[in-house]
Design a protein around this motif. Structure first.
Motif, mmCIF file in Angstrom:
data_model
loop_
_atom_site.group_PDB
_atom_site.id
_atom_site.type_symbol
_atom_site.label_atom_id
_atom_site.label_comp_id
_atom_site.label_asym_id
_atom_site.label_seq_id
_atom_site.Cartn_x
_atom_site.Cartn_y
_atom_site.Cartn_z
ATOM 1 N N ALA A 1 0.837 -1.202 0.000
ATOM 2 C CA ALA A 1 0.000 0.000 0.000
ATOM 3 C C ALA A 1 0.873 1.253 0.000
ATOM 4 N N ARG A 2 1.961 1.194 0.718
ATOM 5 C CA ARG A 2 2.896 2.317 0.756
ATOM 6 C C ARG A 2 3.509 2.566 -0.619
ATOM 7 N N ALA A 3 3.838 1.494 -1.308
ATOM 8 C CA ALA A 3 4.436 1.603 -2.635
ATOM 9 C C ALA A 3 3.474 2.230 -3.634
ATOM 10 N N GLN A 4 2.191 1.963 -3.469
ATOM 11 C CA GLN A 4 1.206 2.537 -4.385
ATOM 12 C C GLN A 4 1.082 4.044 -4.203
ATOM 13 N N ILE A 5 1.289 4.521 -2.962
ATOM 14 C CA ILE A 5 1.214 5.959 -2.699
ATOM 15 C C ILE A 5 2.488 6.651 -3.155
ATOM 16 N N ASN A 6 3.637 6.114 -2.746
ATOM 17 C CA ASN A 6 4.925 6.697 -3.120
ATOM 18 C C ASN A 6 5.964 5.583 -3.145
ATOM 19 N N PRO A 7 6.257 5.018 -4.301
ATOM 20 C CA PRO A 7 7.180 3.881 -4.375
ATOM 21 C C PRO A 7 8.588 4.190 -3.872
ATOM 22 N N LEU A 8 9.002 5.454 -3.925
ATOM 23 C CA LEU A 8 10.324 5.824 -3.432
ATOM 24 C C LEU A 8 10.499 5.468 -1.962
ATOM 25 N N ARG A 9 9.401 5.527 -1.195
ATOM 26 C CA ARG A 9 9.484 5.267 0.238
ATOM 27 C C ARG A 9 9.968 3.859 0.548
ATOM 28 N N VAL A 10 9.661 2.923 -0.331
ATOM 29 C CA VAL A 10 10.057 1.541 -0.087
ATOM 30 C C VAL A 10 11.577 1.410 -0.069
ATOM 31 N N LEU A 11 12.260 2.225 -0.850
ATOM 32 C CA LEU A 11 13.722 2.170 -0.888
ATOM 33 C C LEU A 11 14.333 2.663 0.419
ATOM 34 N N ASP A 12 13.573 3.433 1.183
ATOM 35 C CA ASP A 12 14.074 3.983 2.447
ATOM 36 C C ASP A 12 13.697 3.106 3.639
ATOM 37 N N ASP A 13 13.036 1.965 3.364
ATOM 38 C CA ASP A 13 12.621 1.052 4.428
ATOM 39 C C ASP A 13 13.859 0.439 5.076
ATOM 40 N N LYS A 14 13.937 0.511 6.405
ATOM 41 C CA LYS A 14 15.127 0.054 7.123
ATOM 42 C C LYS A 14 15.077 -1.432 7.487
ATOM 43 N N ARG A 15 13.966 -2.113 7.266
ATOM 44 C CA ARG A 15 13.864 -3.521 7.643
ATOM 45 C C ARG A 15 14.780 -4.377 6.756
ATOM 46 N N PRO A 16 15.569 -5.266 7.348
ATOM 47 C CA PRO A 16 16.512 -6.070 6.569
ATOM 48 C C PRO A 16 15.851 -6.867 5.446
ATOM 49 N N GLU A 17 14.656 -7.421 5.728
ATOM 50 C CA GLU A 17 14.001 -8.245 4.707
ATOM 51 C C GLU A 17 13.592 -7.417 3.487
ATOM 52 N N VAL A 18 13.160 -6.159 3.737
ATOM 53 C CA VAL A 18 12.793 -5.290 2.625
ATOM 54 C C VAL A 18 14.053 -4.811 1.900
ATOM 55 N N GLU B 1 16.743 -6.472 1.521
ATOM 56 C CA GLU B 1 17.210 -7.578 0.683
ATOM 57 C C GLU B 1 16.379 -7.689 -0.590
ATOM 58 N N LEU B 2 15.063 -7.533 -0.457
ATOM 59 C CA LEU B 2 14.181 -7.635 -1.621
ATOM 60 C C LEU B 2 14.453 -6.534 -2.643
ATOM 61 N N THR B 3 14.818 -5.337 -2.146
ATOM 62 C CA THR B 3 14.975 -4.189 -3.046
ATOM 63 C C THR B 3 16.439 -3.899 -3.386
ATOM 64 N N ALA B 4 17.319 -4.864 -3.109
ATOM 65 C CA ALA B 4 18.757 -4.634 -3.335
ATOM 66 C C ALA B 4 19.062 -4.292 -4.788
ATOM 67 N N ASP B 5 18.310 -4.855 -5.720
ATOM 68 C CA ASP B 5 18.574 -4.631 -7.149
ATOM 69 C C ASP B 5 17.586 -3.645 -7.770
ATOM 70 N N ALA B 6 16.893 -2.868 -6.936
ATOM 71 C CA ALA B 6 15.903 -1.911 -7.460
ATOM 72 C C ALA B 6 16.594 -0.828 -8.288
ATOM 73 N N PRO B 7 15.945 -0.335 -9.329
ATOM 74 C CA PRO B 7 16.503 0.798 -10.079
ATOM 75 C C PRO B 7 16.598 2.017 -9.166
ATOM 76 N N LEU B 8 17.647 2.811 -9.324
ATOM 77 C CA LEU B 8 17.904 3.960 -8.456
ATOM 78 C C LEU B 8 17.731 5.255 -9.229
ATOM 79 N N LEU B 9 17.147 6.239 -8.551
ATOM 80 C CA LEU B 9 16.862 7.515 -9.204
ATOM 81 C C LEU B 9 18.144 8.205 -9.667
ATOM 82 N N LEU B 10 19.225 8.047 -8.918
ATOM 83 C CA LEU B 10 20.490 8.677 -9.311
ATOM 84 C C LEU B 10 20.942 8.242 -10.698
ATOM 85 N N ASP B 11 20.540 7.034 -11.104
ATOM 86 C CA ASP B 11 20.918 6.530 -12.427
ATOM 87 C C ASP B 11 19.965 6.995 -13.524
#
Length: 426
Positions: A195-212, A214-224
């Motif tokens: 639900a958070r990703a649907q509102i603002n997907p960028l927020r998921v990249l700032d999630d501090k939980r280790p499991e998240v 790990e899941l987002t380790a290969d996510a595309p980055l805005l800097l690129d």
């Protein structure tokens, strides 16, 4: 124990600990003052819509953490959760944007967020902030960051690091957002994170939980995926920081928690604080003025530094605690007439900048002199009925034990000269 306690999650600062609080706040604001930032005093509460529109309704701050209530006129008001929206409102309301640019302002005080209280995370948090509004210049971004860095250094902090990134412009976001959304759609995220990703997907990249993480380790980055304009802006900010000698680390996952940030984004982190490691941060907020109804859309850059967390960081590094303010002279009077005279002498000494305390109550000479020793004063003034009759006052050096009589008429000037010699190290 007292029947009443401070509200949960709100710290008290009292002597001697309050000396650290005052030093941190004063040092941080002084660093801003030297760069031309004028003081602004903001309301503690504002129209709720100001924060909903300025901070972003999808943010945790607005959706979960604000102290919002209806006043007696049934108007919805909110205790300020941050400072930038209030500063921008004041700039627009008072026409500061029509004067010399950039408008450079500094503020300090309490801010309020309803969070689970823990060490370094309070419901009433103390901050120092600066805002520079009206000019989009990478050199100004670097100046703002350098002011915070200088403030920390003046306090004696060394074990912190500066994380730096860019969130690009509003024009950079749509294509990247679509790319990130496609990536997140393919992950087994929990319902709340989805639900958070649907509102603002960028927020998921700032999630501090280790499991998240790990899941987002290969996510595309805005800097690129920055536009040429945004990439050049970010490169210029880094070049200015390099020339200023401000060290930084690039953190492409740095998002921060407010929706108004664009381009330069930064955070100061101190690993000695555990999970609550952020001690200050900020960024550029192009577009905020237009969101708040400004006729012209002037850009801005600013930061908020946590006074509470900076104090904890100083303690974590073992930086010496600030000595609480102490009196230079302690007055001891024996008898009502002597006390009446000594009160006047104390007032005259204070008028020339000398800190003076007095022994109040009916304690005897022995108890009063013990209080003088505990006060940390350099000198004790002892005045009794006999000294009063002889128009003199006993001046005792509390460090050496030496004592001499001083004429009452010359006491203020002689004490002023003695204190001046101490301060000059003579």
């Amino acid at each position: 124990m007292s029947q009443f306690q401070a509200p949960r999650g709100i710290p008290d600062y009292y002597p001697p600990r309050s000396a650290d609080f005052v030093r941190v706040r004063t040092t941080l604001t002084e660093a801003a003052r030297l760069a031309g930032y004028g003081h602004i005093e903001l309301p503690v509460f504002e129209d709720t819509a100001l924060f909903a529109r300025g901070v972003g309704e999808s943010t945790d701050v607005v959706s979960k953490e604000m102290y919002t209530f209806a006043d007696r006129g049934d108007r919805s008001v909110t205790l300020r959760p941050e400072g930038t929206a209030g500063v921008m409102r004041a700039v627009l309301q008072h026409g500061l944007d029509r004067g010399q640019l950039p408008v450079k302002l500094c503020y300090s005080g309490p801010f309020f967020r309803y969070e689970k209280p823990q060490e370094g995370r309070y419901r009433q948090l103390q901050q120092v902030g600066v805002e520079a509004i009206g000019v989009d210049d990478p050199a100004l971004d670097a100046e703002v960051i350098a002011i915070a860095d200088e403030g920390y250094r003046r306090l004696g902090l060394s074990g912190y690091r500066l994380e730096l990134s860019s969130l690009g412009t509003a024009a950079d976001r749509p294509a990247y957002r679509a790319l990130l959304t496609d990536f997140l759609d393919g992950l087994p995220l929990d319902e709340a994170t989805r639900a958070r990703a649907q509102i603002n997907p960028l927020r998921v990249l700032d999630d501090k939980r280790p499991e998240v993480r790990e899941l987002t380790a290969d996510a595309p980055l805005l800097l690129d995926h920055l536009s040429d304009e945004s990439a050049q802006h970010f490169a210029a900010v880094r070049a200015h920081l390099d020339r200023l000698g401000v060290a930084y680390e690039i953190n492409p996952r740095l998002v921060r928690g407010l929706d108004y940030y664009t381009k330069t984004t930064f955070e100061f982190v101190h690993d000695g604080l555990g999970a609550q490691s952020g001690i200050g941060g900020g960024g550029r907020y192009d577009g905020l003025m237009a969101q708040l109804g400004g006729k012209q859309d002037l850009s801005g850059i600013g930061f908020g530094i946590g006074v509470d967390r900076t104090i904890l960081a100083l303690a974590a590094e073992g930086v010496a605690q600030t000595e609480p303010p102490r009196c230079r002279v302690y007055g001891v009077a024996m008898g009502d007439a002597a006390k009446a005279e000594l009160v006047v002498i104390a007032a005259k000494l204070r008028a020339v900048g000398i800190a003076v305390d007095l022994a109040y109550g009916d304690r005897g000479l022995k108890g009063a002199m013990k209080a003088a020793d505990r006060s940390g004063a350099d000198y004790a003034l002892v005045l009794g009925e006999r000294e009063l009759a002889e128009s003199r006052i006993e001046l005792k050096n509390l460090k050496t034990g030496g004592q001499e009589g001083v004429s009452l008429s010359n006491a203020v000037e002689e004490i002023r000269l003695l204190v001046a010699e101490i301060e000059q190290g003579i």
